[in-house]
Design an enzyme around this catalytic site. Sequence first.
Site, mmCIF file in Angstrom:
data_model
loop_
_atom_site.group_PDB
_atom_site.id
_atom_site.type_symbol
_atom_site.label_atom_id
_atom_site.label_comp_id
_atom_site.label_asym_id
_atom_site.label_seq_id
_atom_site.Cartn_x
_atom_site.Cartn_y
_atom_site.Cartn_z
ATOM 1 N N GLU A 179 0.889 -1.338 -0.065
ATOM 2 C CA GLU A 179 -0.066 -0.001 0.076
ATOM 3 C C GLU A 179 0.729 1.374 -0.065
ATOM 4 O OE1 GLU A 179 -2.178 -0.567 3.470
ATOM 5 O OE2 GLU A 179 -3.115 -2.447 2.916
ATOM 6 N N GLU B 86 -4.949 -6.182 2.719
ATOM 7 C CA GLU B 86 -3.749 -7.043 3.399
ATOM 8 C C GLU B 86 -3.901 -8.337 2.846
ATOM 9 O OE1 GLU B 86 -5.286 -4.383 5.134
ATOM 10 O OE2 GLU B 86 -3.464 -3.096 5.319
ATOM 11 N N PHE C 145 1.795 -1.479 8.699
ATOM 12 C CA PHE C 145 2.205 -1.649 9.970
ATOM 13 C C PHE C 145 1.937 -2.922 10.759
ATOM 14 C CE2 PHE C 145 1.217 2.548 9.706
ATOM 15 C CZ PHE C 145 1.696 3.442 10.755
ATOM 16 N N ASP D 235 1.296 -4.334 12.968
ATOM 17 C CA ASP D 235 -0.320 -4.748 13.674
ATOM 18 C C ASP D 235 -1.283 -5.341 12.664
ATOM 19 O OD1 ASP D 235 0.313 -2.469 16.319
ATOM 20 O OD2 ASP D 235 1.238 -2.052 14.535
ATOM 21 N N PHE D 236 -1.192 -4.866 11.585
ATOM 22 C CA PHE D 236 -2.116 -5.271 10.634
ATOM 23 C C PHE D 236 -1.871 -6.761 10.042
ATOM 24 C CE2 PHE D 236 -1.925 -0.802 8.548
ATOM 25 C CZ PHE D 236 -2.232 -0.109 9.811
ATOM 26 N N HIS E 158 -0.914 0.458 16.387
ATOM 27 C CA HIS E 158 0.087 0.851 15.219
ATOM 28 C C HIS E 158 1.592 0.951 16.156
ATOM 29 C CE1 HIS E 158 -3.553 2.313 13.295
ATOM 30 N NE2 HIS E 158 -2.946 2.485 12.124
#
Lengths: 344, 326
Positions: B29, B60, B83, B85-86, B129
């Site tokens: 992205e 994702e 990130f 976290d994703f 994040h």
Amino acid sequence: MATARNSAQAAPGSGLNDDIGEDKRLALYRSQLRIREAEQRAFDLFLQNLVKGTSHLSLGQEAVASGFAEAMQKGDLSFCTYRGHAHTLARGVSVEKVLGELMQRDNGLMRGKGGSMHLTSEEHGVMGSYAIIGAHLPIACGAAWRAQYKGDKDVSVCFFGDGTTNIGAFHEALNFAAVWKLPVVFVCENNLYMEYTPIGDVTAVPHPAADRAAAYRLERIIIGGNGADVVYRTAQKAYAKARAGEGPSLIEALTYRHSGHSRADPAKYRPEGELEKWKERDPIKIYRERLKQFGVGDKVIAGIDAEVRKEVDDATEACKAAPMPPLDILTTDVYADGGWAWRN
Amino acid sequence: MAEITYRDAVIRGIAQEMSRDNDVVFLGEDVAKAGGVFKATVGLYEQFGPLRVRDTPISEQAILGAAMGAAMTGLKPIAEIMFSDFFAVCFDYIANEFPKSRYMSNGQTKCPLVVRTGNGAGSRFGAQHSQSVENWCMMIPGLKVVAPSSPVDVIGLLAAAVRDPDPVIFLEHKSLYPTKGEVPDGEIVDKLGTAKILRPGRDATILALALMVPRALEAAERLKAEHGIDCEVVDVRSLVPLDTQTILGSVAKTHRLFTVEENPRLCGWGAEIVSIVADEAFYDLDSPPVRITTPHIPLPAADILEDIVLPTPERIVDTVRRSLQG
């Protein structure tokens, strides 16, 4: 030879020299019957406790697998779901390899390391059977991206059920494939049930795949999935479009599974008479009639029937006689070096 | 030799591998035209063109799934998840698909890809994040997991990851992007599964990863100067494969072990290493191993709160000193 005979006897207006032709029709019939017989055998072996774990049969859905596979060229790639025995067999993988895997034998396709839900045979273009709903739609996009990038002419064909249309990966993959114009064909086998629940009860649109096509600027395509000729022609068209660089297709094929979702499911949620109604449109029955319409004799059909049954019988015996996998494969192929070492 | 940032090392590492091999492609992205939200991919789109450096939708699962399909069929994709976290929204690929396809297919399926991601805290981005997710990845058989702490290691380990035939999770630390380090000219290729002793010492071994490495080094200098404690600092670098030999060798020398972990305490990487040391080097130890970690809480956003939860040089100094001197 056969063509001349059949041309003379072909049904009016639909002669055997049409776009499909006799050789391909016989191949379509043989393919569907192989799936039917192998799946029925898998069910019988399960009742004898020789098929372990879970299994998801495609009884009644054979025409979709056979029609799409028979329209493929060598090098085209199939991405299947946990209901993937049919698609694996349709690409030419032997019944013995498939039943061997279901029976957890060393002669199985993956020697018992994958099981019923993960049938894979890359040499046949079967790039895996995926048991997490929707996971393989983006993966098929990636294979198609490679073809696009390298200028390869193969098509990636991704099969999934109606229930998959409600998971995020479906929508991510459709948008991704459309934006990148990838040579991928998405095939939704709409067998009316998301596992145990009617798909209509949990979906905002009547046609779970086709009614979403417009969101990705794709054509709305719904076909009867129990007629192998229709499936075959639809596949040809979609593959040609993909090979021409014109992007993805999404096809919804209406069909019906004769058995439950998995071996654990007696399918008692079905309304009375529904199964019987669909059995009248049994793809094998339909196709046998179709062959006769085109002048194929009973003897030819009976010959194929006998050959297929013998293949399945021989495979069954070979699997029963095959050893269980040796324990030393437990730790092989975790990593590309062939082993499982995570530390020194 | 030149001094460059960790951020520019990412660009140089990707460029080095894309120049070497046309099968290396890159997607994510905002990575192409925009050069990445951390500006760690600036110029790649211009250098390698739109077919090899591709912007994706915010999808994702599609990013990682597409990387896998491409890897299975002949490319060597580098995928960016902005990130770490994703990872939670595409964890199916990380946990179920990449690492298991080879095994389940009895060796038929390959998956040579790299997932690069911005990992770790320090940017005041809050609990979704800022996480350090190395322990999410380390627990999955079939994956390799790398987290460099310096520009030269970014280039060398990224090159090793791209050339590796297995799926590699490559954790870049967001707070390290602006940090600088000396980098030699020419091609740099390192080796996965190798820890590095950054500072030799006699009295205690401090293991650290990513952002915790410079903090451990700073703590070691202060422990020496202020308390006369001579610490060996080992940059673990690669959690899978894990260079146990370097770690056990260091403990055999110093007889004391400290881990400095940014991940929350439960099931952090240090717990696994402490268990290995307890199993295999128990009689080398002069005192119980000590884990210095972020506590088991979500990460807060405010400066004052975030700063206090991450292991700091002060906390490391204090913990080591109290353990050694009581």
